[in-house]
Design an enzyme around this catalytic site. Structure first.
Site: not given
Length: 178
Positions: A13-15
């Site tokens: 997902g979002c880093f």
């Protein structure tokens, strides 16, 4: 003690979320947010990645000391601090750039990744959809995406999305926290 530094590249997902999790793990020397797995030529930008058109995933590249934490343990932490059962989505973040993916750096990492996915599958009701692929070119993300949680803890996204992942890390893997 001699260090046994190894590298892995993971997308969950979002880093910003995965970076924050692994910055807390014993044996992790460095975490760099970036992009990989795409087809567009040249170094992609965050804006291009967010369009979903380049094929890249938001990832982190972790350098860890295998004398302190094993690659298998890194993957177990990864697989249990994001949802590996949702295709191209983590929470409200949707698109191929948010896919769950393990980019292996060699055949041994591929074998271990396959085994870890099998080991953790019984803990999930739904099928794990985490992609396991060879690492291509890794592009480091822009500076404002590095150490994002540490520098922006008061942001809404950090409070509502990242903080619960850190709480889950502390609950499930307390023995692995710095």
């Amino acid at each position: 003690m001699n260090k046994n530094l190894q590298t892995t590249t993971l997308g969950g997902g979002c880093f910003w979320c995965t970076e924050a999790v692994f910055q807390e793990v014993k044996g992790v020397e460095k975490v760099v947010s970036g992009y990989t797995g795409g087809i567009a030529p040249g170094k992609p930008t965050y804006r291009e990645i967010c369009s979903g058109l380049t094929g890249h995933a938001e990832v982190i590249q972790i350098t860890f000391d295998a004398n302190i934490i094993s690659y298998e343990d890194v993957l177990v932490i990864f697989m249990t601090t994001h949802d590996p059962t949702t295709l191209n989505q983590q929470g409200a973040d949707r698109g191929t750039q948010y896919r769950s993916v393990i980019y292996y750096h060699n055949e041994l990492q591929q074998k271990i990744a396959d085994e870890v996915v099998k080991q953790v599958q019984p803990y999930y009701d739904d099928k794990i959809v985490t992609e396991i692929s060879p690492l291509g070119i890794f592009y480091e993300a822009e500076e404002e995406h590095q150490n994002y949680y540490r520098e922006n803890t008061q942001q809404g996204y950090c409070s509502f999305v990242i903080a619960p992942k850190l709480a889950k890390l502390r609950k499930l893997h307390a023995d692995k926290i710095k």
